[in-house]
Design a protein around this motif. Structure first.
Motif, PDB file in Angstrom:
ATOM      1  N   VAL A  10       0.809  -1.218   0.000  1.00 18.65           N
ATOM      2  CA  VAL A  10       0.000   0.000   0.000  1.00 18.65           C
ATOM      3  C   VAL A  10       0.844   1.271   0.000  1.00 18.65           C
ATOM      4  CG1 VAL A  10      -1.982  -1.126   1.066  1.00 18.65           C
ATOM      5  CG2 VAL A  10      -0.292   0.005   2.509  1.00 18.65           C
ATOM      6  N   ILE A  11       2.164   1.128   0.124  1.00 19.39           N
ATOM      7  CA  ILE A  11       3.041   2.291   0.052  1.00 19.39           C
ATOM      8  C   ILE A  11       3.130   2.731  -1.410  1.00 19.39           C
ATOM      9  CG2 ILE A  11       5.384   3.148   0.408  1.00 19.39           C
ATOM     10  CD1 ILE A  11       5.670   1.053   2.632  1.00 19.39           C
ATOM     11  N   PRO A  12       2.817   3.996  -1.697  1.00 16.49           N
ATOM     12  CA  PRO A  12       2.869   4.454  -3.084  1.00 16.49           C
ATOM     13  C   PRO A  12       4.248   4.249  -3.707  1.00 16.49           C
ATOM     14  CG  PRO A  12       1.812   6.086  -1.686  1.00 16.49           C
ATOM     15  CD  PRO A  12       2.386   5.042  -0.778  1.00 16.49           C
ATOM     16  N   VAL A  13       4.288   3.928  -4.938  1.00 18.38           N
ATOM     17  CA  VAL A  13       5.443   3.666  -5.791  1.00 18.38           C
ATOM     18  C   VAL A  13       6.192   2.408  -5.340  1.00 18.38           C
ATOM     19  CG1 VAL A  13       7.555   4.578  -6.828  1.00 18.38           C
ATOM     20  CG2 VAL A  13       5.673   6.117  -6.364  1.00 18.38           C
ATOM     21  N   PHE A  14       6.559   2.296  -4.069  1.00 18.19           N
ATOM     22  CA  PHE A  14       7.234   1.100  -3.572  1.00 18.19           C
ATOM     23  C   PHE A  14       6.333  -0.123  -3.725  1.00 18.19           C
ATOM     24  CE2 PHE A  14       8.159  -1.893  -0.121  1.00 18.19           C
ATOM     25  CZ  PHE A  14       9.476  -2.201  -0.428  1.00 18.19           C
ATOM     26  N   GLY A  15       5.033   0.068  -3.542  1.00 18.13           N
ATOM     27  CA  GLY A  15       4.080  -1.031  -3.664  1.00 18.13           C
ATOM     28  C   GLY A  15       4.022  -1.618  -5.061  1.00 18.13           C
ATOM     29  N   LEU A  16       4.297  -0.813  -6.069  1.00 17.76           N
ATOM     30  CA  LEU A  16       4.308  -1.317  -7.439  1.00 17.76           C
ATOM     31  C   LEU A  16       5.407  -2.352  -7.641  1.00 17.76           C
ATOM     32  CD1 LEU A  16       3.716   1.955  -9.510  1.00 17.76           C
ATOM     33  CD2 LEU A  16       2.112   0.081  -9.114  1.00 17.76           C
ATOM     34  N   VAL A  17       6.523  -2.161  -6.980  1.00 15.90           N
ATOM     35  CA  VAL A  17       7.629  -3.111  -7.076  1.00 15.90           C
ATOM     36  C   VAL A  17       7.407  -4.276  -6.115  1.00 15.90           C
ATOM     37  CG1 VAL A  17      10.119  -3.412  -6.775  1.00 15.90           C
ATOM     38  CG2 VAL A  17       9.229  -1.316  -7.796  1.00 15.90           C
ATOM     39  N   TRP A  18       6.927  -3.982  -4.910  1.00 16.43           N
ATOM     40  CA  TRP A  18       6.784  -4.998  -3.874  1.00 16.43           C
ATOM     41  C   TRP A  18       5.729  -6.045  -4.243  1.00 16.43           C
ATOM     42  CZ3 TRP A  18       9.848  -6.700  -0.438  1.00 16.43           C
ATOM     43  CH2 TRP A  18       9.390  -7.503   0.598  1.00 16.43           C
ATOM     44  N   GLN A  19       4.713  -5.660  -5.022  1.00 14.02           N
ATOM     45  CA  GLN A  19       3.674  -6.623  -5.389  1.00 14.02           C
ATOM     46  C   GLN A  19       4.252  -7.803  -6.176  1.00 14.02           C
ATOM     47  OE1 GLN A  19       0.638  -4.826  -7.804  1.00 14.02           O
ATOM     48  NE2 GLN A  19       2.079  -4.110  -9.349  1.00 14.02           N
ATOM     49  N   PHE A  20       5.297  -7.586  -6.942  1.00 13.47           N
ATOM     50  CA  PHE A  20       5.948  -8.676  -7.666  1.00 13.47           C
ATOM     51  C   PHE A  20       6.549  -9.694  -6.695  1.00 13.47           C
ATOM     52  CE2 PHE A  20       5.904  -5.412 -10.954  1.00 13.47           C
ATOM     53  CZ  PHE A  20       5.575  -6.135 -12.082  1.00 13.47           C
ATOM     54  N   PHE A  21       7.192  -9.207  -5.647  1.00 15.63           N
ATOM     55  CA  PHE A  21       7.784 -10.095  -4.642  1.00 15.63           C
ATOM     56  C   PHE A  21       6.716 -10.895  -3.908  1.00 15.63           C
ATOM     57  CE2 PHE A  21      11.074  -6.825  -5.122  1.00 15.63           C
ATOM     58  CZ  PHE A  21      12.170  -7.632  -5.368  1.00 15.63           C
ATOM     59  N   VAL A  22       5.613 -10.238  -3.596  1.00 14.28           N
ATOM     60  CA  VAL A  22       4.530 -10.925  -2.881  1.00 14.28           C
ATOM     61  C   VAL A  22       3.943 -12.042  -3.734  1.00 14.28           C
ATOM     62  CG1 VAL A  22       2.224 -10.626  -1.902  1.00 14.28           C
ATOM     63  CG2 VAL A  22       3.986  -8.929  -1.443  1.00 14.28           C
ATOM     64  N   VAL A  23       3.673 -11.760  -4.997  1.00 12.85           N
ATOM     65  CA  VAL A  23       3.091 -12.764  -5.891  1.00 12.85           C
ATOM     66  C   VAL A  23       4.043 -13.948  -6.061  1.00 12.85           C
ATOM     67  CG1 VAL A  23       2.494 -13.168  -8.316  1.00 12.85           C
ATOM     68  CG2 VAL A  23       1.543 -11.217  -7.115  1.00 12.85           C
ATOM     69  N   ILE A  24       5.318 -13.680  -6.244  1.00 15.83           N
ATOM     70  CA  ILE A  24       6.299 -14.755  -6.429  1.00 15.83           C
ATOM     71  C   ILE A  24       6.411 -15.604  -5.166  1.00 15.83           C
ATOM     72  CG2 ILE A  24       8.766 -15.206  -6.748  1.00 15.83           C
ATOM     73  CD1 ILE A  24       8.773 -12.755  -8.666  1.00 15.83           C
ATOM     74  N   ARG A  25       6.468 -14.956  -4.008  1.00 17.79           N
ATOM     75  CA  ARG A  25       6.605 -15.704  -2.759  1.00 17.79           C
ATOM     76  C   ARG A  25       5.355 -16.521  -2.440  1.00 17.79           C
ATOM     77  NH1 ARG A  25       9.894 -11.327   0.937  1.00 17.79           N
ATOM     78  NH2 ARG A  25      11.806 -11.425  -0.284  1.00 17.79           N
ATOM     79  N   ILE A  26       4.186 -15.999  -2.748  1.00 22.77           N
ATOM     80  CA  ILE A  26       2.957 -16.762  -2.516  1.00 22.77           C
ATOM     81  C   ILE A  26       2.914 -17.983  -3.426  1.00 22.77           C
ATOM     82  CG2 ILE A  26       0.450 -16.704  -2.858  1.00 22.77           C
ATOM     83  CD1 ILE A  26       0.475 -13.892  -1.689  1.00 22.77           C
ATOM     84  N   LEU A  63       1.905 -12.535 -11.997  1.00 17.93           N
ATOM     85  CA  LEU A  63       2.869 -11.655 -12.656  1.00 17.93           C
ATOM     86  C   LEU A  63       2.213 -10.847 -13.774  1.00 17.93           C
ATOM     87  CD1 LEU A  63       6.170 -13.729 -12.849  1.00 17.93           C
ATOM     88  CD2 LEU A  63       5.604 -11.826 -11.338  1.00 17.93           C
ATOM     89  N   ALA A  64       1.238 -11.443 -14.441  1.00  9.26           N
ATOM     90  CA  ALA A  64       0.525 -10.704 -15.502  1.00  9.26           C
ATOM     91  C   ALA A  64      -0.228  -9.522 -14.907  1.00  9.26           C
ATOM     92  CB  ALA A  64      -0.427 -11.641 -16.233  1.00  9.26           C
ATOM     93  N   TYR A  65      -0.911  -9.756 -13.774  1.00  7.40           N
ATOM     94  CA  TYR A  65      -1.654  -8.636 -13.182  1.00  7.40           C
ATOM     95  C   TYR A  65      -0.703  -7.559 -12.663  1.00  7.40           C
ATOM     96  CZ  TYR A  65      -1.777  -8.396  -8.011  1.00  7.40           C
ATOM     97  OH  TYR A  65      -1.494  -8.172  -6.700  1.00  7.40           O
ATOM     98  N   CYS A  66       0.415  -7.947 -12.077  1.00  7.38           N
ATOM     99  CA  CYS A  66       1.383  -6.964 -11.597  1.00  7.38           C
ATOM    100  C   CYS A  66       1.956  -6.140 -12.753  1.00  7.38           C
ATOM    101  CB  CYS A  66       2.524  -7.660 -10.859  1.00  7.38           C
ATOM    102  SG  CYS A  66       2.075  -8.385  -9.296  1.00  7.38           S
ATOM    103  N   THR A  67       2.337  -6.823 -13.814  1.00  5.52           N
ATOM    104  CA  THR A  67       2.944  -6.143 -14.955  1.00  5.52           C
ATOM    105  C   THR A  67       1.961  -5.199 -15.637  1.00  5.52           C
ATOM    106  OG1 THR A  67       4.376  -8.054 -15.308  1.00  5.52           O
ATOM    107  CG2 THR A  67       4.145  -6.510 -17.136  1.00  5.52           C
ATOM    108  N   LEU A  68       0.749  -5.682 -15.869  1.00  3.51           N
ATOM    109  CA  LEU A  68      -0.236  -4.857 -16.571  1.00  3.51           C
ATOM    110  C   LEU A  68      -0.660  -3.641 -15.756  1.00  3.51           C
ATOM    111  CD1 LEU A  68      -2.395  -7.678 -18.151  1.00  3.51           C
ATOM    112  CD2 LEU A  68      -0.994  -6.019 -19.380  1.00  3.51           C
ATOM    113  N   THR A  69      -0.900  -3.812 -14.472  1.00  3.72           N
ATOM    114  CA  THR A  69      -1.307  -2.658 -13.670  1.00  3.72           C
ATOM    115  C   THR A  69      -0.162  -1.664 -13.494  1.00  3.72           C
ATOM    116  OG1 THR A  69      -0.873  -3.916 -11.648  1.00  3.72           O
ATOM    117  CG2 THR A  69      -3.154  -3.842 -12.428  1.00  3.72           C
ATOM    118  N   GLY A  73      -0.378   2.067 -14.883  1.00  2.19           N
ATOM    119  CA  GLY A  73      -0.173   3.188 -13.977  1.00  2.19           C
ATOM    120  C   GLY A  73       0.905   4.136 -14.458  1.00  2.19           C
ATOM    121  N   ILE A  74       1.992   3.587 -14.977  1.00  2.00           N
ATOM    122  CA  ILE A  74       3.080   4.429 -15.496  1.00  2.00           C
ATOM    123  C   ILE A  74       2.605   5.229 -16.703  1.00  2.00           C
ATOM    124  CG2 ILE A  74       5.321   4.350 -16.674  1.00  2.00           C
ATOM    125  CD1 ILE A  74       6.031   2.003 -14.799  1.00  2.00           C
ATOM    126  N   ILE A  75       1.878   4.582 -17.589  1.00  2.00           N
ATOM    127  CA  ILE A  75       1.384   5.288 -18.779  1.00  2.00           C
ATOM    128  C   ILE A  75       0.377   6.363 -18.384  1.00  2.00           C
ATOM    129  CG2 ILE A  75      -0.003   5.025 -20.873  1.00  2.00           C
ATOM    130  CD1 ILE A  75       1.385   2.303 -21.258  1.00  2.00           C
TER     131      ILE A  75
END
Length: 124
Positions: A10-26, A63-69, A73-75
């Motif tokens: 939920v931390i702005p900007v950092f959360g965009l990167v951290w979500q990848f780690f969460v998905v991989i670890r789960i 990973l697809a949902y993390c990458t697409l969102t 968001g960047i665009i």
């Protein structure tokens, strides 16, 4: 991963990167848990055998949902600095990412139910 570290998303900007780690670890945690429940008892014929193809694929859809969102968001954030053709992809990526997010949570629920079925089968 501790449950509290999931909230770092939920931390702005950092959360965009951290979500990848969460998905991989789960995904790794689910596969390890399923592998540990297979073949614990040679006497129990009621245990469910899980093949690699039966396991819900939370890794790829996550990973697809993390990458697409993230791309969406960047665009959308840099909308003043990009071409007009690329502006169309921002909302499309976010919408597609949200669909992948729903599929991801459905597959997580399926994995939870499958793990619960395995643990109940071993408790007999």
């Amino acid at each position: 991963m501790s449950p509290g570290s999931v909230w770092l998303q939920v931390i702005p900007v950092f959360g965009l990167v951290w979500q990848f780690f969460v998905v991989i670890r789960i995904a790794h945690s689910i596969s390890k848990e399923m592998a540990s429940n297979i073949g614990e008892s040679i006497l129990d014929n009621s245990q469910v055998q899980i093949k690699e193809s039966d396991e819900p694929s939370t890794y790829t859809i996550g990973l697809a949902y993390c990458t697409l969102t993230t791309l969406g968001g960047i665009i959308n954030y840099s909308i003043g600095h990009i071409s007009s053709y690329l502006k169309l992809f921002g909302p499309l990526f976010v919408l597609t990412g949200m669909v992948c997010w729903i599929i991801y949570w459905v597959r997580l629920a399926m994995a939870k139910n499958k793990l619960f079925g395995l643990s109940v089968g071993f408790a007999r």
